[in-house]
Design a protein around this motif. Structure first.
Motif, PDB file in Angstrom:
ATOM      1  N   SER A 170       0.811  -1.224   0.000  1.00 56.31           N
ATOM      2  CA  SER A 170       0.000   0.000   0.000  1.00 56.31           C
ATOM      3  C   SER A 170       0.840   1.266   0.000  1.00 56.31           C
ATOM      4  N   PHE A 202      -0.423 -18.186  -2.714  1.00 57.23           N
ATOM      5  CA  PHE A 202      -1.511 -17.350  -3.238  1.00 57.23           C
ATOM      6  C   PHE A 202      -1.459 -17.360  -4.766  1.00 57.23           C
ATOM      7  N   PHE A 214      -4.707  -1.676  -2.538  1.00 59.41           N
ATOM      8  CA  PHE A 214      -3.989  -2.481  -1.550  1.00 59.41           C
ATOM      9  C   PHE A 214      -4.192  -1.930  -0.149  1.00 59.41           C
ATOM     10  N   HIS A 215      -4.210  -0.625  -0.035  1.00 59.52           N
ATOM     11  CA  HIS A 215      -4.473  -0.057   1.290  1.00 59.52           C
ATOM     12  C   HIS A 215      -5.857  -0.461   1.786  1.00 59.52           C
ATOM     13  N   LEU A 253      -7.400  -3.053   1.160  1.00 62.45           N
ATOM     14  CA  LEU A 253      -7.405  -4.486   1.474  1.00 62.45           C
ATOM     15  C   LEU A 253      -6.540  -4.825   2.690  1.00 62.45           C
ATOM     16  N   SER A 254      -5.925  -3.831   3.301  1.00 66.41           N
ATOM     17  CA  SER A 254      -4.965  -4.111   4.372  1.00 66.41           C
ATOM     18  C   SER A 254      -5.603  -4.176   5.749  1.00 66.41           C
ATOM     19  N   PRO A 272      -8.425  -6.067   8.304  1.00 68.30           N
ATOM     20  CA  PRO A 272      -9.211  -7.300   8.468  1.00 68.30           C
ATOM     21  C   PRO A 272     -10.719  -7.074   8.359  1.00 68.30           C
ATOM     22  N   LEU A 307     -11.453  -6.727   4.718  1.00 68.89           N
ATOM     23  CA  LEU A 307     -11.335  -8.012   4.022  1.00 68.89           C
ATOM     24  C   LEU A 307     -12.585  -8.845   4.267  1.00 68.89           C
ATOM     25  N   VAL A 319      -7.140 -12.085  -5.317  1.00 71.66           N
ATOM     26  CA  VAL A 319      -7.367 -11.576  -3.960  1.00 71.66           C
ATOM     27  C   VAL A 319      -8.443 -12.396  -3.263  1.00 71.66           C
ATOM     28  N   ALA A 357      -7.161 -15.632  -2.259  1.00 73.30           N
ATOM     29  CA  ALA A 357      -6.199 -15.541  -1.160  1.00 73.30           C
ATOM     30  C   ALA A 357      -6.883 -15.379   0.191  1.00 73.30           C
ATOM     31  N   ILE A 358      -8.014 -14.710   0.212  1.00 72.43           N
ATOM     32  CA  ILE A 358      -8.672 -14.420   1.491  1.00 72.43           C
ATOM     33  C   ILE A 358      -9.835 -15.362   1.762  1.00 72.43           C
TER      34      ILE A 358
END
Lengths: 100, 100
Positions: free
Chosen positions: A22, A88, B18-19, B21-22, B24, B27, B95, B98-99
């Motif tokens: 980020s 991933f 990305f920020h 997604l950072s 929890p 997410l 993504v 991954a999550i």
DNA sequence: GCCATAGTTCGAAATATATCGTACAAGCGA
DNA sequence: TCGCTTGTACGATATATTTCGAACTATGGC
């Protein structure tokens, strides 16, 4: 400074990856590591102080994105591509494409 | 509250994605939107205060990940899947995998 | 051993972020 | 219009993060 702590790939958490990605400075590092394969910390500073770069490399290492190994007096960094691709699938490739 | 500002997909920056997604909590929102297709804000709070959720939805909206539209008294949110797939091919799918 | 080089660690200051309570706004139905 | 529901906006506090200088550590060559 002999050895670095790298998280085991199975302990890497997605949110840590995303947090590491980020920041523009770190995205730049990632971009250049992807392009050049491996590089020392000093090779990637954009005129930034060493302590700043050290901080960013640490974030990338702790997140599990980058592996660092001492090589003589320098420290070589490279993306953990294969491991990340296993953990991933498709993620790193999509990230690299997105930031290209 | 009539309309929301959503960034044009071509203005969406990877680092903002990305920020977003950072965190929890966010997410979790992404995960559930992916699973359920669309959901109101209230449907996704995990007992958290409304103002906290509102903050997180705003981050997701501003990052370009989520689209929100008023629907009667509630606000329906959904992932901007198709647009994101065009702008950053493979990223959102990787993504979500991954999550998961 | 001594010096230079490459990075790390520590500490401090500025900025950003997360969280939540309270007040407010918009839509819907009676 | 009043009341209810859903969510936003604002403000405050606590915590993280970024940035950097200065001191320190490790390695290699002389």
């Amino acid at each position: 400074m002999r050895s670095y702590k790298h998280p085991a790939i199975e302990d890497v958490r997605p949110e840590d990856i995303f947090h590491a990605l980020s920041d523009p400075v770190r995205l730049d590092i990632i971009r250049r590591l992807a392009a050049e394969g491996a590089a020392s910390c000093a090779a990637l500073d954009g005129g930034r102080p060493k302590s700043s770069m050290s901080h960013h490399f640490r974030v990338l290492r702790d997140a599990g994105l980058v592996h660092t190994r001492p090589e003589g007096v320098t420290h070589m960094n490279q993306l953990r591509r294969d491991e990340l691709a296993t953990r991933f699938p498709g993620l790193l490739d999509a990230v690299l494409a997105a930031i290209a």
